[in-house]
Motif scaffolding. Structure first.
Motif, mmCIF file in Angstrom:
data_model
loop_
_atom_site.group_PDB
_atom_site.id
_atom_site.type_symbol
_atom_site.label_atom_id
_atom_site.label_comp_id
_atom_site.label_asym_id
_atom_site.label_seq_id
_atom_site.Cartn_x
_atom_site.Cartn_y
_atom_site.Cartn_z
ATOM 1 N N ASN A 43 0.851 -1.189 0.000
ATOM 2 C CA ASN A 43 0.000 0.000 0.000
ATOM 3 C C ASN A 43 0.885 1.237 0.000
ATOM 4 O OD1 ASN A 43 -2.414 -1.603 0.286
ATOM 5 N ND2 ASN A 43 -1.896 -1.852 2.450
ATOM 6 N N TRP A 44 0.826 2.013 -1.072
ATOM 7 C CA TRP A 44 1.612 3.249 -1.170
ATOM 8 C C TRP A 44 0.786 4.355 -0.525
ATOM 9 C CZ3 TRP A 44 3.939 5.232 -6.468
ATOM 10 C CH2 TRP A 44 4.668 6.406 -6.253
ATOM 11 N N ILE A 45 1.129 4.677 0.730
ATOM 12 C CA ILE A 45 0.288 5.565 1.528
ATOM 13 C C ILE A 45 0.766 7.007 1.524
ATOM 14 C CG2 ILE A 45 -0.513 3.704 3.017
ATOM 15 C CD1 ILE A 45 1.533 4.599 5.095
ATOM 16 N N GLY A 46 1.943 7.276 0.985
ATOM 17 C CA GLY A 46 2.408 8.651 0.951
ATOM 18 C C GLY A 46 3.841 8.741 0.505
ATOM 19 N N ASN A 83 -5.115 6.067 -0.923
ATOM 20 C CA ASN A 83 -5.456 7.238 -0.117
ATOM 21 C C ASN A 83 -5.224 8.515 -0.904
ATOM 22 O OD1 ASN A 83 -2.706 6.593 0.041
ATOM 23 N ND2 ASN A 83 -2.439 7.792 1.914
ATOM 24 N N ASN A 84 -5.904 9.565 -0.485
ATOM 25 C CA ASN A 84 -5.965 10.805 -1.262
ATOM 26 C C ASN A 84 -4.757 11.686 -0.972
ATOM 27 O OD1 ASN A 84 -7.064 12.611 -3.060
ATOM 28 N ND2 ASN A 84 -8.321 13.626 -1.532
ATOM 29 N N VAL A 85 -3.612 11.272 -1.528
ATOM 30 C CA VAL A 85 -2.385 12.051 -1.405
ATOM 31 C C VAL A 85 -1.837 12.313 -2.802
ATOM 32 C CG1 VAL A 85 -1.827 11.078 0.856
ATOM 33 C CG2 VAL A 85 -0.903 10.012 -1.225
ATOM 34 N N GLN A 86 -0.854 13.201 -2.879
ATOM 35 C CA GLN A 86 -0.179 13.459 -4.147
ATOM 36 C C GLN A 86 1.085 12.622 -4.216
ATOM 37 O OE1 GLN A 86 0.058 17.507 -5.775
ATOM 38 N NE2 GLN A 86 2.287 17.240 -5.942
ATOM 39 N N ARG A 87 1.232 11.895 -5.318
ATOM 40 C CA ARG A 87 2.407 11.055 -5.524
ATOM 41 C C ARG A 87 3.200 11.636 -6.688
ATOM 42 N NH1 ARG A 87 -2.081 7.983 -4.277
ATOM 43 N NH2 ARG A 87 -1.842 6.556 -2.503
ATOM 44 N N ASP A 88 4.375 12.171 -6.405
ATOM 45 C CA ASP A 88 5.253 12.761 -7.420
ATOM 46 C C ASP A 88 6.155 11.688 -8.007
ATOM 47 O OD1 ASP A 88 4.173 15.273 -6.864
ATOM 48 O OD2 ASP A 88 5.714 15.729 -5.371
ATOM 49 N N LEU A 89 6.293 11.725 -9.323
ATOM 50 C CA LEU A 89 7.152 10.766 -10.015
ATOM 51 C C LEU A 89 8.187 11.495 -10.872
ATOM 52 C CD1 LEU A 89 4.423 8.240 -11.283
ATOM 53 C CD2 LEU A 89 5.807 8.076 -9.207
ATOM 54 N N PRO A 90 9.117 12.235 -10.250
ATOM 55 C CA PRO A 90 10.108 12.988 -11.033
ATOM 56 C C PRO A 90 11.100 12.049 -11.711
ATOM 57 C CG PRO A 90 10.657 13.073 -8.707
ATOM 58 C CD PRO A 90 9.349 12.355 -8.800
ATOM 59 N N THR A 91 11.148 12.102 -13.032
ATOM 60 C CA THR A 91 12.085 11.275 -13.814
ATOM 61 C C THR A 91 12.077 9.841 -13.295
ATOM 62 O OG1 THR A 91 13.444 13.283 -13.839
ATOM 63 C CG2 THR A 91 14.332 11.366 -14.964
ATOM 64 N N THR A 101 -0.404 -5.878 -10.856
ATOM 65 C CA THR A 101 -1.620 -5.069 -10.793
ATOM 66 C C THR A 101 -1.350 -3.808 -9.993
ATOM 67 O OG1 THR A 101 -3.068 -6.999 -10.910
ATOM 68 C CG2 THR A 101 -4.028 -4.984 -10.038
ATOM 69 N N VAL A 102 -1.747 -2.672 -10.558
ATOM 70 C CA VAL A 102 -1.777 -1.406 -9.829
ATOM 71 C C VAL A 102 -3.233 -1.010 -9.695
ATOM 72 C CG1 VAL A 102 -1.196 1.039 -9.850
ATOM 73 C CG2 VAL A 102 0.492 -0.641 -10.618
ATOM 74 N N VAL A 103 -3.683 -0.789 -8.453
ATOM 75 C CA VAL A 103 -5.032 -0.310 -8.196
ATOM 76 C C VAL A 103 -4.940 1.148 -7.774
ATOM 77 C CG1 VAL A 103 -7.107 -0.554 -6.794
ATOM 78 C CG2 VAL A 103 -5.885 -2.600 -7.566
ATOM 79 N N TRP A 104 -5.429 2.029 -8.645
ATOM 80 C CA TRP A 104 -5.354 3.470 -8.401
ATOM 81 C C TRP A 104 -6.768 3.949 -8.074
ATOM 82 C CZ3 TRP A 104 -4.730 7.543 -12.836
ATOM 83 C CH2 TRP A 104 -4.548 8.827 -12.292
ATOM 84 N N SER A 105 -7.050 4.030 -6.775
ATOM 85 C CA SER A 105 -8.405 4.384 -6.358
ATOM 86 C C SER A 105 -8.498 5.786 -5.777
ATOM 87 C CB SER A 105 -8.933 3.364 -5.346
ATOM 88 O OG SER A 105 -8.063 3.238 -4.250
ATOM 89 N N ALA A 106 -7.368 6.417 -5.473
ATOM 90 C CA ALA A 106 -7.420 7.769 -4.911
ATOM 91 C C ALA A 106 -6.067 8.441 -5.087
ATOM 92 C CB ALA A 106 -7.802 7.730 -3.434
ATOM 93 N N GLY A 107 -6.098 9.766 -5.052
ATOM 94 C CA GLY A 107 -4.863 10.531 -5.095
ATOM 95 C C GLY A 107 -4.493 10.987 -6.492
ATOM 96 N N THR A 108 -3.626 12.015 -6.518
ATOM 97 C CA THR A 108 -3.131 12.598 -7.764
ATOM 98 C C THR A 108 -1.712 12.110 -8.032
ATOM 99 O OG1 THR A 108 -4.481 14.583 -7.497
ATOM 100 C CG2 THR A 108 -2.572 14.766 -8.935
ATOM 101 N N ILE A 109 -1.451 11.776 -9.289
ATOM 102 C CA ILE A 109 -0.098 11.449 -9.720
ATOM 103 C C ILE A 109 0.443 12.651 -10.488
ATOM 104 C CG2 ILE A 109 1.292 9.948 -11.188
ATOM 105 C CD1 ILE A 109 -0.729 7.723 -10.649
#
Length: 359
Positions: A21-24, A45-53, A61-69
């Protein structure tokens, strides 16, 4: 096992073989995250996940149910497994500068929620399967590849498009730009969206395919070429065109509504070349092709109502049906069959010839 992670900002080179679970938090620039076959990564969960480079390689399986990428230059997602969207989320592909890329060689699915998931500034390459079971997915950063789209949900397309889309699906919005190419192979309901001004895009309907224009909206096709080798059912809505708007019909263009094609609404005029069948049936009012130069070397079949060729009519073709024809502008026609001419306002020098045995 199952665990939760709060990423730090450091470099991550990580392979997931279980459930996580990627929680933050967010990985550092240059990170690579791999989800192995059979593994599960939850973004719940409803957090922002930054993916710089950052590169994410998903074979599980990736389950994307909440939060901004959020992503930017060098942000890459390679999905060969299942990327399952269960929320009305946003992927901001340019939030960290540049844009992001998503390559789907597995299944990209949306289900459960009924709102819109937006991939903004994310170039989406789909040589595989997009399954929109509910809601809408907005491919706002463009679409490429020859893949399948299915499901009762809908998709929106904006930006640069170079794609062949197979399947039965609903096209509900967006603004396709530039010199895009969209090829439709299946049964498509075009319920919203269109093409941006200033472009020179091409929309192709392959043989045995159907494009349904069924709702009362305006569909803008400025500078756009539509090549129909299948069937277009135009039962509702207005078409607007201008300079460079060209329709080439070698299949069946079936008018089932008293609609209007405003060929000069976006500047200049439009052209329609019919080498297949142009048919009107069902309704009894008037369909008007305004500022549309109509060239018919084939068949016009007006079974009911009236078609007003208000932008001119040319060609040596056949006419049939109990419906009526009206013509205006430049006319240079040699007609066979039956043409029920109920109104004419032809320019000087126009010629209308009925061949022997025609009425």
């Amino acid at each position: 096992g199952t665990g939760g992670v709060q990423w730090s900002s450091g470099l991550v080179n990580f392979t997931l073989n279980g459930t996580l679970n990627w929680i933050g938090g967010s990985p550092g620039s240059g990170s690579v995250i791999t989800i192995a076959s059979g593994a599960l990564l939850n973004l719940t969960n409803n957090v922002q996940r930054d993916l710089p480079t950052t590169t994410i390689n998903n074979a599980g399986t990736v389950v994307w149910s909440a939060g901004t990428i959020t992503g930017g230059t060098g942000t890459v997602i390679n999905n060969s497994g299942l990327w399952h969207v269960l929320g009305d989320n946003i992927f901001l592909g340019a939030n960290l500068g540049g844009s992001s890329a998503f390559t789907n060689t597995g299944t990209f699915r949306k289900s459960v929620t009924t709102g819109t998931t937006t991939l903004s500034a994310v170039s989406f390459h789909n040589p595989s399967m997009v399954d929109i079971q509910t809601g809408t997915v907005n491919f706002a950063g463009g679409l490429t590849g020859s893949g399948t789209v299915t499901g009762n949900g809908s998709f929106q397309l904006s930006g640069s498009v170079n794609a062949t889309i197979n399947g039965v699906f609903n096209w509900s919005g967006g603004s396709i730009a530039g010199s895009s190419t969209l090829i439709l192979n299946g049964n498509v309901n075009w319920t919203g969206g269109g093409f941006a001004s200033g472009g020179s895009s091409t929309l192709t309907i392959l043989p045995n395919s159907i494009l349904n224009l069924t709702n009362a909206i305006t569909r803008d096709i400025p500078g756009t070429t539509i090549n129909n080798a299948g069937t277009v059912v135009w039962s509702a809505g207005t078409l607007t065109g201008g300079t460079g708007t060209t329709i080439n019909n070698s299949g069946l263009w079936h008018v089932q509504g008293d609609n209007v094609f405003l060929g000069a609404n976006l500047g200049g005029s439009s052209t329609f070349t019919n080498t297949g069948i142009f048919r009107k049936s069902v309704v009894t009012g008037t369909t008007t092709l305004s500022a549309v130069s109509f060239h018919n070397p084939s068949t016009v079949d007006i079974q009911t109502g009236t078609v007003n060729f208000a932008g001119g009519l040319t060609g040596t073709g056949s006419y049939s049906g109990a419906g009526a024809v009206q013509v205006s502008g430049n006319v240079n026609v040699t007609a066979t069959g039956t043409m029920n001419l109920t109104g004419a306002s032809m320019n000087s020098g126009s010629v209308l010839t009925m061949t022997a045995g025609s009425t």
